[in-house]
Structure formats: C-alpha cells, structure tokens
Motif scaffolding. Structure first.
Motif, PDB file in Angstrom:
ATOM      1  N   ASN A   1      80.656 125.876  66.547  1.00 19.47           N
ATOM      2  CA  ASN A   1      80.977 125.297  67.851  1.00 19.47           C
ATOM      3  C   ASN A   1      81.447 123.848  67.739  1.00 19.47           C
ATOM      4  O   ASN A   1      81.507 123.128  68.741  1.00 19.47           O
ATOM      5  CB  ASN A   1      79.749 125.372  68.763  1.00 19.47           C
ATOM      6  N   GLY A   2      81.774 123.430  66.512  1.00 27.40           N
ATOM      7  CA  GLY A   2      82.269 122.077  66.305  1.00 27.40           C
ATOM      8  C   GLY A   2      81.212 121.011  66.481  1.00 27.40           C
ATOM      9  O   GLY A   2      81.526 119.863  66.818  1.00 27.40           O
ATOM     10  N   LEU A   3      79.943 121.368  66.242  1.00 28.06           N
ATOM     11  CA  LEU A   3      78.832 120.447  66.440  1.00 28.06           C
ATOM     12  C   LEU A   3      78.092 120.217  65.133  1.00 28.06           C
ATOM     13  O   LEU A   3      78.116 121.056  64.237  1.00 28.06           O
ATOM     14  CB  LEU A   3      77.849 121.014  67.475  1.00 28.06           C
ATOM     15  N   GLU A   4      77.437 119.079  65.037  1.00 31.67           N
ATOM     16  CA  GLU A   4      76.612 118.789  63.872  1.00 31.67           C
ATOM     17  C   GLU A   4      75.191 119.250  64.153  1.00 31.67           C
ATOM     18  O   GLU A   4      74.606 118.905  65.194  1.00 31.67           O
ATOM     19  CB  GLU A   4      76.619 117.294  63.582  1.00 31.67           C
ATOM     20  N   ALA A   5      74.638 120.011  63.245  1.00 37.12           N
ATOM     21  CA  ALA A   5      73.277 120.505  63.436  1.00 37.12           C
ATOM     22  C   ALA A   5      72.283 119.360  63.348  1.00 37.12           C
ATOM     23  O   ALA A   5      72.403 118.494  62.482  1.00 37.12           O
ATOM     24  CB  ALA A   5      72.948 121.560  62.393  1.00 37.12           C
ATOM     25  N   PRO A   6      71.301 119.316  64.245  1.00 41.03           N
ATOM     26  CA  PRO A   6      70.267 118.282  64.162  1.00 41.03           C
ATOM     27  C   PRO A   6      69.536 118.368  62.832  1.00 41.03           C
ATOM     28  O   PRO A   6      69.354 119.444  62.274  1.00 41.03           O
ATOM     29  CB  PRO A   6      69.322 118.644  65.327  1.00 41.03           C
ATOM     30  N   GLY A   7      69.117 117.222  62.309  1.00 39.66           N
ATOM     31  CA  GLY A   7      68.389 117.198  61.056  1.00 39.66           C
ATOM     32  C   GLY A   7      66.979 117.735  61.222  1.00 39.66           C
ATOM     33  O   GLY A   7      66.464 117.854  62.330  1.00 39.66           O
ATOM     34  N   GLY A   8      66.364 118.054  60.114  1.00 40.83           N
ATOM     35  CA  GLY A   8      64.997 118.538  60.145  1.00 40.83           C
ATOM     36  C   GLY A   8      64.900 120.026  60.347  1.00 40.83           C
ATOM     37  O   GLY A   8      65.861 120.690  60.747  1.00 40.83           O
ATOM     38  N   GLU A   9      63.734 120.561  60.055  1.00 39.46           N
ATOM     39  CA  GLU A   9      63.496 121.990  60.191  1.00 39.46           C
ATOM     40  C   GLU A   9      63.123 122.364  61.614  1.00 39.46           C
ATOM     41  O   GLU A   9      62.705 121.519  62.410  1.00 39.46           O
ATOM     42  CB  GLU A   9      62.353 122.425  59.261  1.00 39.46           C
ATOM     43  N   VAL A  10      63.289 123.633  61.909  1.00 42.46           N
ATOM     44  CA  VAL A  10      62.797 124.204  63.160  1.00 42.46           C
ATOM     45  C   VAL A  10      61.768 125.267  62.797  1.00 42.46           C
ATOM     46  O   VAL A  10      62.031 126.129  61.958  1.00 42.46           O
ATOM     47  CB  VAL A  10      63.936 124.832  63.988  1.00 42.46           C
ATOM     48  N   ARG A  11      60.612 125.173  63.398  1.00 43.40           N
ATOM     49  CA  ARG A  11      59.587 126.201  63.208  1.00 43.40           C
ATOM     50  C   ARG A  11      59.888 127.345  64.160  1.00 43.40           C
ATOM     51  O   ARG A  11      60.032 127.148  65.365  1.00 43.40           O
ATOM     52  CB  ARG A  11      58.202 125.632  63.521  1.00 43.40           C
ATOM     53  N   VAL A  12      60.021 128.550  63.615  1.00 45.11           N
ATOM     54  CA  VAL A  12      60.298 129.732  64.428  1.00 45.11           C
ATOM     55  C   VAL A  12      59.128 130.690  64.304  1.00 45.11           C
ATOM     56  O   VAL A  12      58.731 131.057  63.191  1.00 45.11           O
ATOM     57  CB  VAL A  12      61.601 130.425  63.985  1.00 45.11           C
ATOM     58  N   GLU A  13      58.545 131.058  65.436  1.00 45.35           N
ATOM     59  CA  GLU A  13      57.418 131.990  65.472  1.00 45.35           C
ATOM     60  C   GLU A  13      57.759 133.113  66.446  1.00 45.35           C
ATOM     61  O   GLU A  13      57.871 132.889  67.652  1.00 45.35           O
ATOM     62  CB  GLU A  13      56.136 131.275  65.915  1.00 45.35           C
ATOM     63  N   LEU A  14      57.955 134.310  65.901  1.00 48.41           N
ATOM     64  CA  LEU A  14      58.401 135.446  66.698  1.00 48.41           C
ATOM     65  C   LEU A  14      57.384 136.580  66.632  1.00 48.41           C
ATOM     66  O   LEU A  14      56.914 136.930  65.544  1.00 48.41           O
ATOM     67  CB  LEU A  14      59.757 135.948  66.202  1.00 48.41           C
ATOM     68  N   THR A  15      57.091 137.147  67.776  1.00 51.94           N
ATOM     69  CA  THR A  15      56.159 138.270  67.836  1.00 51.94           C
ATOM     70  C   THR A  15      56.918 139.566  67.624  1.00 51.94           C
ATOM     71  O   THR A  15      57.817 139.918  68.391  1.00 51.94           O
ATOM     72  CB  THR A  15      55.432 138.308  69.190  1.00 51.94           C
ATOM     73  N   ALA A  16      56.568 140.265  66.550  1.00 52.76           N
ATOM     74  CA  ALA A  16      57.239 141.509  66.188  1.00 52.76           C
ATOM     75  C   ALA A  16      56.836 142.635  67.134  1.00 52.76           C
ATOM     76  O   ALA A  16      55.833 142.537  67.850  1.00 52.76           O
ATOM     77  CB  ALA A  16      56.867 141.889  64.753  1.00 52.76           C
TER      78      ALA A  16
END
Length: 269
Positions: free
Chosen positions: A183-198
């Motif tokens: 999308n022509g954007l710079e990704a923010p620095g740092g990690e993202v914690r993703v927690e998904l319920t299966a």
C-alpha cells in the motif's frame, strides 16, 4: 511425516471438502456468481485448477525442460500483467463441469508429486519471491480455503471452521510487512503480538509476549480478514496500538496489488 507432508495433507483435505461441495451442482449452480466480481463458481474452481497447474510448472523449473516451460508462463504474465490470472481462470472455468473436476483432480495430484521432487534446499520461482515447496503448499492451502469461502457464500452454505486454518493465520502474520509495502506505506517498527483463538479453543500466538502492539480475537475472523473475505469492522478482532489497527485495515496475505476487500455489513460476524 515431514512438514511438507503435513501441509499437503491439509491441502488435500481442504480441496476434498470443496470438491464435495460443488460435485453435485447442475449447470445453473456452477454458473452462480461468487463475491469475487466477474467470477462464478466454475471460474473459481477453474482458477484453482489453473494455479495448481502453473505451480507444477514452477516446481519443475529446476530442470532445463522445466525452466523452458516456466519461462513461457512468465512471458505470458509479462504480456498481460493485469489480465493473465483472470484469463486463466475464465478459460479453464469454461470447461464442462465433469472435465473441470477431472482437470482439477489431476492438477492437485501432480502438484504434490512435483513439490516432493524439488531438490532439497532449493526454492522454486513464482510471480513474487521464490518459494520453498512447503511455502508453496501453504500458499495453495490459503488460496483454496479463501476461494472455498466464496463458493460457500455463493451457495448460501455456511463454511465449517477447522484448525487447518492455522496455515492461513501463519501467512497472515508473516505478511504484515508486505501489507504495508503493498500500500506504499512503511511498516511500523517493532513486533506485534498476535493471539488468536483457534476453532478448537486453543490460543495460537506469534510475536513477543511483551510487545506493545497487539492483535487478538478469533483465528477464523483473522484468516478471513487477511484473505480479504470480510471487512475489518465485521470482525471480532481487537487491536491495541495505532500500528496494529492500521495493519488490520490493510492486511493482505496474498500476492498481487492491494485488494479492495469486502464492504462492511454493519457488525461483527
């Protein structure tokens, strides 16, 4: 059993489920439009069959003869970059239903054989970055699952969630940077914690536990979102942090130009 075998087993199961859904359709059923503009159920299955066949050619590009066949595919894509994929789907989708299913069956079997034949440690060419056989199988799972959702929508038959969607969730997390770049954007620095319920109630996690940016919710909604089968506002996903929310607004796990996604329906599914 190898990781590739595990993914291929899930891909087979997902393809079998879709095949069972469409096998008994009459001509009117095959012609039903899906949410993908301009695509019927037949076009959708035609696209899956065509892409499997192209993936077989890519897997064989490690041989001289195979490279020549793959080069022909690349030349076709260069000649018509905007319409190449649609043309393949429409052409194969116009095949008589019985022949279309037989062609898809053959392509699915050939793909598994071809992926196993790629020399160990070697990647195969694709329209984006080169891919390992396991990555290709995972990508084929994602696309099969996402297009199956379109067929379910077209037929008004609810799709059943299974834990096989972890493959889609994994790609969705890994393509965060791509979503921004696309999308022509710079990704923010740092990690993202993703927690998904299966679907089975287990919680799947990615990223550092102490990350300030976080995404949580159902794996089902996350997978539908990253394949652009649902609008962000119609999911149960919760984002903590501006960058996490921005990601969910543009998430795209599949290659190609930034997609428009689906329109909001007014509430979480």
């Amino acid at each position: 059993m190898s990781v590739l075998d595990d993914v291929l087993a899930d891909l087979t199961a997902e393809g079998d489920a879709l095949r069972s859904l469409v096998a008994g359709l009459d001509d009117a059923g095959w012609a039903r439009p899906t949410p993908a503009e301009g695509w019927s159920i037949a076009t959708t299955v035609g696209h899956l069959a065509w892409t499997d066949e192209v993936a077989v050619l890519a897997a064989g590009a490690h041989t001289a003869e195979g490279k020549a066949a793959w080069d022909d595919v690349v030349l076709g894509a260069i000649a018509d970059p905007d319409g190449f994929v649609d043309a393949g789907a429409l052409t194969v989708g116009a095949t008589a239903p019985a022949d279309l299913l037989a062609r898809w069956d053959a392509g699915r079997a050939a793909l598994a054989t071809a992926l196993h034949a790629v020399p160990e440690g070697q990647k195969m060419p694709w329209f984006g970055p080169p891919m390992s056989p396991t990555s290709m199988a995972t990508a084929r799972f994602m696309e099969t699952w996402a297009h199956a959702l379109d067929v379910h929508d077209a037929l008004g038959v609810p799709a059943q969630a299974s834990d096989r969607i972890r493959h889609v969730a994994h790609i969705g997390v890994r393509t965060r940077g791509f979503s921004f770049a696309n999308n022509g954007l710079e990704a923010p620095g740092g990690e993202v914690r993703v927690e998904l319920t299966a679907p089975n109630g287990e919680v799947w996690t990615w990223g550092a536990d102490d990350a300030s940016e976080r995404v949580s919710g159902s794996a089902w909604d996350f997978c539908r979102l990253v394949t652009q089968r649902v609008h962000r506002d119609d999911t149960d996903l919760v984002a903590a942090g501006e960058g996490a929310e921005q990601w969910l607004r543009i998430a795209q796990a599949f290659a190609g130009p930034a997609g428009g996604g689906r329109a909001a329906t007014g509430g979480a599914a």
